[in-house]
Scaffold this motif. Structure first.
Motif, mmCIF file in Angstrom:
data_model
loop_
_atom_site.group_PDB
_atom_site.id
_atom_site.type_symbol
_atom_site.label_atom_id
_atom_site.label_comp_id
_atom_site.label_asym_id
_atom_site.label_seq_id
_atom_site.Cartn_x
_atom_site.Cartn_y
_atom_site.Cartn_z
ATOM 1 N N ASP A 270 17.402 -42.850 19.875
ATOM 2 C CA ASP A 270 18.437 -42.221 19.101
ATOM 3 C C ASP A 270 19.405 -42.338 20.598
ATOM 4 N N TYR A 271 19.994 -41.401 20.053
ATOM 5 C CA TYR A 271 22.014 -41.584 20.804
ATOM 6 C C TYR A 271 22.191 -40.379 20.773
ATOM 7 N N PRO A 272 22.749 -39.717 21.559
ATOM 8 C CA PRO A 272 23.105 -38.296 22.033
ATOM 9 C C PRO A 272 24.958 -38.688 21.447
ATOM 10 N N ARG A 273 24.381 -37.270 20.467
ATOM 11 C CA ARG A 273 24.862 -37.597 18.739
ATOM 12 C C ARG A 273 25.891 -35.811 19.033
ATOM 13 N N ASP A 274 26.940 -35.863 18.373
ATOM 14 C CA ASP A 274 27.436 -34.107 18.388
ATOM 15 C C ASP A 274 26.927 -33.243 16.646
ATOM 16 N N TYR A 275 26.129 -32.268 16.793
ATOM 17 C CA TYR A 275 26.182 -31.799 15.293
ATOM 18 C C TYR A 275 26.974 -30.704 15.900
ATOM 19 N N SER A 276 27.703 -30.721 17.061
ATOM 20 C CA SER A 276 28.419 -28.799 16.649
ATOM 21 C C SER A 276 29.674 -28.727 15.965
ATOM 22 N N LYS A 277 30.390 -29.842 15.324
ATOM 23 C CA LYS A 277 31.673 -30.411 14.778
ATOM 24 C C LYS A 277 31.123 -30.541 13.616
ATOM 25 N N ASP A 278 31.723 -30.553 11.824
ATOM 26 C CA ASP A 278 31.238 -30.479 10.836
ATOM 27 C C ASP A 278 31.636 -31.344 11.065
ATOM 28 N N ALA A 279 33.037 -32.009 11.749
ATOM 29 C CA ALA A 279 34.028 -33.137 11.765
ATOM 30 C C ALA A 279 33.099 -34.737 11.791
ATOM 31 N N TYR A 280 32.091 -34.330 13.398
ATOM 32 C CA TYR A 280 31.435 -35.594 13.368
ATOM 33 C C TYR A 280 30.544 -35.999 13.069
ATOM 34 N N ASN A 281 29.454 -34.896 12.165
ATOM 35 C CA ASN A 281 28.356 -35.366 11.413
ATOM 36 C C ASN A 281 27.107 -35.689 11.684
ATOM 37 N N GLY A 282 27.386 -35.365 13.045
ATOM 38 C CA GLY A 282 26.352 -36.318 13.585
ATOM 39 C C GLY A 282 26.157 -36.911 14.178
ATOM 40 N N GLN A 283 27.552 -37.699 14.397
ATOM 41 C CA GLN A 283 27.947 -39.171 15.029
ATOM 42 C C GLN A 283 27.413 -39.059 16.640
ATOM 43 N N ILE A 284 27.379 -40.467 17.103
ATOM 44 C CA ILE A 284 27.103 -41.023 18.155
ATOM 45 C C ILE A 284 28.337 -40.721 19.176
ATOM 46 N N VAL A 285 28.234 -39.536 20.276
ATOM 47 C CA VAL A 285 29.154 -39.841 20.781
ATOM 48 C C VAL A 285 29.410 -40.434 22.403
ATOM 49 N N GLY A 286 27.876 -40.660 22.801
ATOM 50 C CA GLY A 286 27.526 -40.976 23.683
ATOM 51 C C GLY A 286 27.943 -40.539 25.486
ATOM 52 N N ARG A 287 27.695 -40.976 26.609
ATOM 53 C CA ARG A 287 27.897 -39.828 28.144
ATOM 54 C C ARG A 287 28.698 -40.491 29.098
ATOM 55 N N PRO A 288 29.193 -39.627 29.329
ATOM 56 C CA PRO A 288 30.726 -40.408 30.673
ATOM 57 C C PRO A 288 30.224 -40.568 31.669
ATOM 58 N N PRO A 289 30.523 -41.835 31.524
ATOM 59 C CA PRO A 289 29.831 -42.276 33.199
ATOM 60 C C PRO A 289 30.791 -41.909 34.863
ATOM 61 N N VAL A 290 29.938 -41.590 35.819
ATOM 62 C CA VAL A 290 30.529 -41.254 36.610
ATOM 63 C C VAL A 290 31.852 -42.480 37.952
ATOM 64 N N ASN A 291 31.948 -42.343 37.806
ATOM 65 C CA ASN A 291 32.312 -43.276 39.297
ATOM 66 C C ASN A 291 31.420 -43.143 40.649
ATOM 67 N N ILE A 292 30.787 -43.522 40.668
ATOM 68 C CA ILE A 292 30.126 -43.569 42.510
ATOM 69 C C ILE A 292 30.467 -43.844 43.414
ATOM 70 N N ASN A 293 31.382 -44.610 43.287
ATOM 71 C CA ASN A 293 31.984 -44.630 44.523
ATOM 72 C C ASN A 293 33.988 -44.196 45.366
ATOM 73 N N THR A 294 33.542 -42.929 44.084
ATOM 74 C CA THR A 294 35.062 -42.265 44.553
ATOM 75 C C THR A 294 34.010 -40.623 44.442
ATOM 76 N N ALA A 295 32.996 -40.399 43.577
ATOM 77 C CA ALA A 295 32.366 -39.281 42.963
ATOM 78 C C ALA A 295 32.578 -38.171 45.019
ATOM 79 N N PRO A 296 32.810 -37.218 44.459
ATOM 80 C CA PRO A 296 32.725 -35.906 45.533
ATOM 81 C C PRO A 296 31.221 -35.555 46.036
ATOM 82 N N LYS A 297 30.720 -35.100 47.318
ATOM 83 C CA LYS A 297 29.737 -34.906 47.517
ATOM 84 C C LYS A 297 28.571 -33.718 46.489
#
Length: 1016
Positions: A270-297
Motif C-alpha cells: 500500500d501507499y501513503p494515502r490522505d483520508y483527512s479531506k473528503d476531496a482526497y477520498n483516500g487517494q495516494i499522496v506520497g512522501r516528500p523527499p529531503v535533499n541530503i546535500n543541503t539539509a541542515p543537521k
C-alpha cells in the motif's frame, strides 16, 4: 473715548496677527511633516519595490543558473553568518555572539552572506570589503539599484530549496508528530512545540505564518523553527508503506519463531494515502523527499532519530552430529516439543538509532558531502549523487569504517546500516523476492517499524525567495526597509520506477515485448530470448500491470543448452518442467506456483500464496521445493551443474541447507544402492552454537583435519582454509556408506567438505586462492556450482582414514575446490525416511522427519550428466562457468512508452515545456569494469534523438540541451531509451548484473508563485 477704542483695536489686531502667525507656523510645520512623511512613505514604497525587484532578480538568476549548471549550482545558497562559506565559525562571523555558526537560523535582516551576495568592492571574491554597516552591524547585500549622491538602494535575498526542510503537511504518516518533536528539540526548543504544531494542523497549514498562530507559538519559538519547516513540497507517489509483523503473521510477531520465508513475506503493498479531506477520498499522496546535500543537521537528525525495523535472524544452532559426515543427516522437526529444531529464525527488531547516534550519523553525512571533488579518495566521498554511493557510504563509513574520513566511523551494525538504506531510498528494494546483492537488505522499506521520509540528491522544484529592500542615505543611515516572502515552483518532475511503468506497453505477446526490450544478438541464449529482464514479476501482462510497488531492469540471465544432458531444467515464464528429458515437475504442498508475488491492497485472497517463480529462476523454500521423478541410468559417475542465489546471509546462517539431493531405493545393482540418506550439494552453517557472526564453525570437530599432503594440495590447485576459520562452507558428496548385504562387506561412498569462508567484513572474506581471499557465497549473489561424483573403489576404499578428496570434486565459480574425504555407516536393512521413488530435489520438504532444510535460494539451470568421466565433467562445468550468468554484450536496449510532459504538467496538449535534465539510478557491481554504465537517449515519436549529444552519460544529472547549447523546448510526447553498457569482452565471466532502477525527468514551463506576502 476714541483713543481708548484705538487701544482695543490695536490689541485685537495684535491678537489676530499672533493667531495668523501661529497658523502660519503651524502650516509651515505641517508642510514640513507632510514632506517628511511623504519622503518616508516614498522611501518605503521604494524599499518595497526594491524587495520586489530582488524577488525577480533571484528568480531570473536561479533559473539561469539551473540552465547553465544544473543542480550543481550553489551561488544561490544562503550562508547566514558564514561569510567565506566554509561551514566553520571563523573570526568576525559570530555576529550575534552566541559562539556558534548560524546558517539556516540566521535572520535575513542581519545575514552576513545572503543568496547571490554582491561583490561590492569588485575584487572578484566575497570578503569583508563587500559588507555594509546598518545600525552598527556588518551585513551583506545581494544587489543595488539607482544609487544617487543622496540615497543608496540595496536588496538582500534568501533563496532556499524547500526540499531541505521538514514538510509539515505529510499525510498518513504514523510518525510525523515524533519527527516534529525531534526537530523542535534539535533547534533548542521544548518537544511540545513540535506536539503543538502537529496537533493543530487540521487539514494542513497554508503558510508558515499560519503555524505561529494556530500552534500558539511565541515569536522566539516560531523564529527558531521556521527555517526548518515547509508547507510546500513535491510528493513521490511511488513510495510504499511498511507492513508490520502483526499484519503478516496475524499476531504480535517480535521474537516469534519462523519456519520459512513464506511466513513473513509481504502479502500486499500500500501507499501513503490522505483520508483527512473528503476531496482526497483516500487517494495516494506520497512522501516528500529531503535533499541530503543541503539539509541542515537539525533536519537530518529529526529524520534519522528513532529509525528501526525488523528482520529474520537465524541466530546460531547446535547441529547434532551423529556420524563423521553427519551434517548430511541432520533431522529437523517442525512439530511437538522439539518443533523449534526446524526453526529458520526469529523476528527481531534492530537496535533503535537514538538521539546521540543520529547526531553522529548526521555529522558524518555533512562531513562526507563537503569533501571536494579534487579531494576525494573513495567512490563514496563528496556530494551524494546516487543510491549506490549512499549504500557504499553506509557500509564503508558508518558500518565498517574502511577508508572513510567522516568524523564518526564504524558506529552502526549491518542491520542498522540497511535500515538507513531502506528508509531513505524511495525505491522499494524488497528483499522478499531475493534481489541481486546490490539491493539485498536485512531490512527493506516494508520492514520498517519506525520510518520518516526519503532523501533526494537534488532540489524537487519548490523554492522560497525572501527579499528585503533597503533605502539608505548618503551616510548609510537606514531610511526605509521592506520584506517580502514568496514560495515559487520553478520546475516539475516526472519519474518512472515501477515494473508497471517500465512495461506499460507490454500486451502479453512477443511482438509487444520486442518493442520494449531488445532481443539478444544470438551469440548466447538468454531468458525469453531477450537481452534484459524486468523485475520482480515474471513476464506476464496481468502480473506486470499490478506491479506498481517495485521495479528494476537488469541484464538477462544466460541459458545454456546441452542436448546431451540426461536432465536439464531452465526456469522461465515458459514453464517449470525439465527440458528434453521427459521429467515433469512434482509440486510440493504450496508450489512452486506461477502467480503474482503480491497484491496492491490488503483485501487479498486468504488462501493465496506468493508465486515462487521469479524472472531469473525458481525459488525453493520449505513447502515449495521443486522435485522431479528422475531415475539415473548410472550412478557410477554423476556430473551436476547449477546456479544458486542465496536468500539468506551465509555469514549468519544456522541451518544446513540442501541445494541438490538424490535419493533412490532401487536395489537392482549393489553399487547403485543410494538409499535413505541423499547424496548432493549442501551449505553448512554454524554448528557449535557459539554465535552467528565469525564463529569458529567446524573447528571443534576432531574428524575435520588437515589433508595429509599440504604441498600437493597447493600444487594441484585446490584451495584450503583452516577449519577453525570456517563460519560456513559448501559440501558435495555422499553421506552414507553402502553395505553389500549378501557379502557382508563395507563399501564406502565418497564425500567432500569444501571450505567457503563467509567472514564478511572480517578482512579475509571467502575462499583462499593463490594468496587471496574472495567471497563467493553471499546473500543475493549468484554462485555457480559444479559437482563431479566418482564413487570410491568397490573394495579397498577408505575405511576411516582422512585425506584429500579425489573422488568428489566441487567447483565454485570455476574454482576447483579441495576437501576432506570422509566415511560413515548406515544399515541398509533399516527403514528409510523416503518414499519408494527416485526423487531429485532442489531443497528439502517440511516432512517430518526430513534431512537438512530447504536452500532458501533461487535456483536456475540445473543440468545433470551420467557416464562422464572426470575430465569430461570438468569441461562441461567450466564451459558453463566461462559463459557466465548474465548477458554480456553492449547492445541491450530498453525503450519506454510515450511520455507527454505537457499533460503531466497540467497544460493543454501540445504546450511547450522546457527540458532541464535527466538523472537515473544504476547499480554497477564491482565485478564489472569501472566504466560499466547505463546511457540514456531522449527520442521523439520517430525515434530521433532530440538533444545535442548522442547519449546522456551522467546518471547523476545530464543536462538536456539543443544543438545550439540552449535548453530544449518540446511540445510532443517523447520516449527515453536506456542502453546497458557492461563493457565486457566476449570471454569475460559476468556473474553480477548491471541494474537500472529508476529515471527522473526535470522540466518546466512558467514559474508558479504559490504565495506572496509582505512582512509587517
Amino acid at each position: 473715548m476714541r483713543e481708548k477704542n484705538k487701544g482695543i483695536v490695536l490689541i485685537v489686531v495684535l491678537a489676530v496677527l499672533t493667531i495668523l502667525s501661529m497658523i502660519g507656523i503651524m502650516l509651515i510645520r505641517l508642510s514640513t511633516i507632510e514632506r517628511t512623511t511623504s519622503r518616508a512613505y516614498s522611501d518605503l514604497i521604494q524599499a518595497k519595490m526594491l524587495a520586489e525587484s530582488g524577488i525577480f532578480h533571484g528568480l531570473t538568476n536561479i533559473r539561469a543558473l539551473l540552465a547553465e549548471k544544473g543542480f550543481k549550482a550553489d551561488e544561490y545558497f544562503y550562508y547566514g553568518e558564514d561569510l567565506n562559506a566554509n561551514n566553520a565559525l571563523d573570526a568576525v562571523e559570530d555576529l550575534n555572539k552566541n559562539n556558534k555558526l548560524d546558517i539556516n537560523s540566521a535572520a535575513l535582516k542581519w545575514a552576513v552572506r545572503p543568496s547571490f551576495m554582491a561583490d561590492l568592492d569588485g575584487n572578484g571574491s566575497i570578503d569583508q570589503g563587500d559588507l555594509i554597516e546598518i545600525r552598527g552591524r556588518k551585513i551583506g547585500v545581494s544587489g543595488m539599484m539607482n544609487q544617487t549622491d543622496s540615497k543608496k538602494n540595496f536588496f538582500t535575498l534568501r533563496i532556499d530549496d524547500l526540499s531541505n526542510r521538514v514538510f509539515v503537511n505529510m499525510s498518513d504518516h504514523a510518525h510525523l508528530q515524533s519527527i516534529l518533536e525531534n526537530l523542535a528539540e534539535e533547534v533548542g526548543l521544548e518537544r511540545n512545540v513540535g506536539t503543538r504544531i502537529y496537533q493543530n494542523r487540521g487539514a494542513g497549514y497554508f503558510s508558515l505564518s499560519e503555524i505561529e498562530g494556530k500552534a500558539k507559538l511565541s515569536e522566539d519559538e516560531f523564529n527558531k523553527i521556521r527555517p526548518f519547516l515547509t508547507v510546500y513540497s513535491w510528493l513521490d507517489k511511488s513510495v510504499v508503506e511498511s507492513v508490520t509483523p502483526a499484519d503478516r503473521l496475524g499476531k504480535p510477531a517480535l521474537n516469534t519463531p519462523i519456519y520459512s520465508w513464506e511466513t513473513v513475506r509481504t502479502p500486499y503493498m500500500d501507499y501513503p494515502r490522505d483520508y483527512s479531506k473528503d476531496a482526497y477520498n483516500g487517494q495516494i499522496v506520497g512522501r516528500p523527499p529531503v535533499n541530503i546535500n543541503t539539509a541542515p543537521k537539525e533536519v537530518l537528525v529529526a529524520l534519522i532519530r528513532n529509525l528501526r525495523g525488523f528482520y529474520l535472524d537465524e541466530g546460531s544452532t547446535i547441529i547434532p552430529m551423529v556420524s563423521a559426515y553427519g551434517m548430511m543427516t541432520v533431522n529437523y522437526t517442525y512439530v511437538g516439543s522439539s518443533g523449534q529444531s526446524g526453526t529458520l529464525g526469529r523476528i527481531v527488531e534492530t537496535p533503535v538509532i537514538d538521539k546521540v547516534l543520529a547526531g553522529k550519523i548526521a555529522d558524518s553525512i555533512i562531513a562526507n558531502r563537503l569533501i571536494k571533488e579534487e579531494e576525494k579518495e573513495s567512490d563514496w566521498e563528496g556530494a551524494f549523487n546516487s543510491w549506490q554511493q549512499f549504500n557504499q557510504f553506509c557500509d564503508n563509513v558508518l558500518w565498517l569504517g574502511k577508508g572513510g574520513r567522516a568524523p564518526h566511523k564504524g558506529i552502526i551494525n549491518s542491520q542498522q546500516s540497511d535500515v538507513l538504506k531502506a528508509n531513505f531510498n524511495p525505491n522499494s528494494n524488497i528483499n522478499d523476492f531475493n534481489p541481486s546483492y546490490q539491493r539485498m537488505l536485512w531490512v527493506d522499506k516494508t520492514d520498517l517499524t519506525y520510518y520518516t521520509t526519503e532523501f533526494s540528491f537534488f532540489p524537487s522544484g519548490y523554492f522560497s525567495i525572501d527579499s528585503i529592500g533597503r533605502v539608505l542615505d548618503k551616510n548609510d543611515k537606514l531610511l526605509a526597509e521592506a520584506e517580502i516572502n514568496t514560495v515559487v515552483k520553478l520546475f516539475d518532475i516526472y519519474k518512472e520506477t515501477s515494473q508497471s511503468e517500465f512495461l506499460n506497453q507490454y500486451k502479453g505477446d512477443d511482438v509487444s515485448i520486442g518493442s520494449v526490450i531488445s532481443e539478444n544478438n544470438g551469440v548466447f541464449d538468454s531468458a525469453n530470448n531477450l537481452s534484459l529482464q524486468a523485475y520482480p514479476e515474471i513476464l506476464n501482462k496481468d502480473y506486470v500491470k499490478d506491479a506498481t510497488y517495485e521495479g528494476y531492469i537488469s541484464l538477462a540471465t544466460i541459458e545454456h543448452k546441452f542436448d546431451n544432458a540426461n536432465f536439464a531444467v531452465h526456469y522461465s515464464d515458459k514453464g517449470l518442467d525439465a527440458e528434453n528429458s521427459g521429467h515433469k515437475l512434482m509440486r510440493d504442498a504450496k508450489g512452486p506456483y506461477e502467480d503474482r508475488l503480491v497484491w496492491n491492497t490488503k483485501e487479498y485472497p486468504k488462501n493465496w500464496y506468493a508465486g515462487k517463480l521469479f524472472p531469473d529462476g525458481v525459488y525453493s523454500e520449505i513447502d515449495s521445493v521443486p522435485m522431479y521423478n528422475y531415475r539415473p541410468r548410472n550412478l557410477d559417475s554423476v556430473v551436476v551443474s547449477m546456479w544458486i542465489k542465496p536468500h539468506f546471509f551465509p555469514e549468519s546462517a544456522a541451518k544446513v541447507r540442501s541445494y541438490f539431493t538424490y535419493q533412490s531405493n532401487q536395489w537392482d545393482s549393489w553399487y547403485r544402492m543410494w538409499i535413505s540418506y541423499p547424496f548432493g550439494i549442501y551449505s553448512i552453517a554454524n554448528t557449535n552454537g557459539s554465535g552467528s557472526f565469525g564463529s569458529s564453525g567446524w573447528g571443534s570437530q576432531a574428524w575435520y583435519r588437515y589433508p595429509s599432503n599440504m604441498e600437493n594440495l597447493s600444487r594441484d590447485g585446490y584451495s584450503y582454509c583452516e577449519p577453525w576459520d570456517n563460519a560456513s562452507f559448501m559440501a558435495g558428496g555422499c553421506s552414507a556408506s553402502l553395505r553389500n548385504i549378501d557379502a557382508g562387506n563395507n563399501y564406502w561412498g565418497g564425500g567432500v567438505g569444501t571450505p567457503c569462508l563467509n567472514h564478511i567484513g572480517h578482512g579475509h572474506d571467502g575462499i583462499y586462492v593463490n594468496g587471496f581471499w574472495g567471497t563467493y557465497f553471499r546473500a543475493g549473489k549468484w554462485m555457480h556450482l559444479g559437482w563431479i561424483h566418482v564413487p570410491a573403489q568397490k573394495k579397498g576404499g577408505y575405511t576411516g582414514s582422512t585425506g584429500q578428496g579425489i573422488n568428489d570434486i566441487l567447483f565454485i565459480n570455476g574454482q576447483k575446490c579441495g576437501g576432506i574425504f570422509t566415511t560413515g555407516e548406515f544399515d541398509a536393512s533399516k527403514a528409510n525416511y523416503y518414499i519408494q521413488q527416485n526423487i531429485l530435489r532442489f531443497g528439502e520438504q517440511r516432512s517430518s522427519p526430513c534431512l537438512n532444510t530447504a536452500p532458501d535460494s533461487t535456483i536456475d539451470e540445473v543440468l545433470v550428466w551420467e557416464n562422464l568421466n572426470e575430465e569430461a565433467g570438468e569441461k562441461v562445468i567450466m564451459d558453463i562457468w566461462k559463459e557466465g550468468r548474465y548477458y554480456k554484450e553492449n547492445d541491450a536496449v530498453f525503450t519506454s512508452g510515450p511520455i507527454d510532459l505537457s499533460k503531466e504538467a497540467g497544460l493543454p496538449g501540445g504546450s511547450p515545456v522546457t527540458f532541464l535534465m535527466a538523472y537515473w539510478t544504476q547499480y554497477c557491481p564491482e565485478t564489472l569494469p569501472r566504466n560499466a554504465t547505463c546511457e540514456v537517449n531522449i527520442v521523439d515519436r520517430n525515434g530521433n534523438v532530440i538533444h545535442d549529444s548522442e547519449y546522456l552519460t551522467n546518471p547523476a544529472g545530464s543536462m538536456i540541451k539543443a544543438e545550439d547549447g540552449r535548453l530544449l523546448e518540446i511540445s510532443e510526447p517523447i520516449r527515453y531509451k536506456v542502453y546497458f553498457r557492461p563493457q565486457t569482452n566476449i570471454n569475460d565471466v559476468v556473474v553480477d548484473p548491471l541494474i537500472f532502477d529508476d529515471i527522473t525527468l526535470v522540466y518546466y514551463a512558467a514559474p508558479k508563485f504559490l504565495s506572496w506576502s509582505f512582512v509587517p
